[in-house]
Write a protein that holds these residues in place. Sequence first.
Motif: not given
Lengths: 185, 185
Positions: B163, A160, B156, B159-160, B104-105, B99-101, A157, A108, A112, B20
């Motif tokens: 991403n 997380l 979650q 999304s990870l 969550g991010t 960008t992911g959640c 998840g 994650y 970015r 984000l």
Amino acid sequence: MPRTSDKRERLLRSADRLILSQGFRQTTLADIAEDSDVPLGNVYYYFKTKEDICKSIVETRIESMQALLKKCSEADAPRTRLLALLDYPLTVRNELTDTGCPLGTLSYELSRSEGVLSQSSAQLIEVVLDWARQQFQAMDKPDADELALQLISTLQGMSLVANATGDPSVVDKVVSRTRSWLESL
Amino acid sequence: MPRTSDKRERLLRSADRLILSQGFRQTTLADIAEDSDVPLGNVYYYFKTKEDICKSIVETRIESMQALLKKCSEADAPRTRLLALLDYPLTVRNELTDTGCPLGTLSYELSRSEGVLSQSSAQLIEVVLDWARQQFQAMDKPDADELALQLISTLQGMSLVANATGDPSVVDKVVSRTRSWLESL
DNA sequence: GTCTATAAGAAGATAGAC
DNA sequence: GTCTATCTTCTTATAGAC
């Protein structure tokens, strides 16, 4: 070539631990140098840049996961292999809650970042995603791809959510339900 | 008290977008100032510290989620409410993959930081976790807590994984299976 | 190979004019 | 309220003695 020095190893061990608890960007070379008891200037004899250290950590974590997957693969039946993987989080329940998943957190964060590192993001997740897919295929599931996504998403998840809430029981609860799901397939 | 200036709003909008896509730590005040067309020095009239900006963004995102949950809550049956929440990721499939959640991010990043911000990590996740728990309770599920954990963990993680892999179809696949799961409960 | 000192630049924050 | 200039500190990276 001094075979006696374990400085490189110590640097990597410290970096791995610090990145796990603080994230890569938050971890400075000074942090790593101090923690591993190597003078700051000496770090550059072992790694050209900070980014290089991160690349090594990505490799290290992928190799650790591959070692775990190899262990899980020892079981005969693919379903048993998947159940073996599922049991692992229970043994590191508290670490997972404190720091999140070593693959997921780094993935994650790196997605970015800019440049080469952003590509490492996919590798970290795909190593386990691919393996899971293979197991479901060995179970003759036509939707092996989706089952793998469902399983790995849930596990990522779970880490997380456990990390966010600081509640280790999240791991037990989600693993337990996911086990039932796997057994019912 | 100049009611005419929208600088604060513009700063927050830019910060939200930049955080984000790059993460909080990676985003500099200079980035935010430039993107929102506010001179760097002027930022400090609106926010005492960079940390303050982050706190505002946490609030903003929580409020956005609460607004979404309120919309979902309009449905009569709790199961329908949960299904409404589940549909949302489909409408932001591509953003989620890029960008992911937003919850969550930031939660994963902040749990790694020091001080006050690390506490925001839990809030970001609990807002949706609590709501989901309430819906399952309204469905008279004795294991509402675990069902909520299972649902939110899956979302979650989805999304990870989306991403990390850069594959938007992950969202469709996981949502689809999770919908079936919800309907079967 | 190892280590100290330090350069070079980035980033958060402040001073003070307007 | 706004903005320019700048201070300070942190961080990556290098130079060069040993």
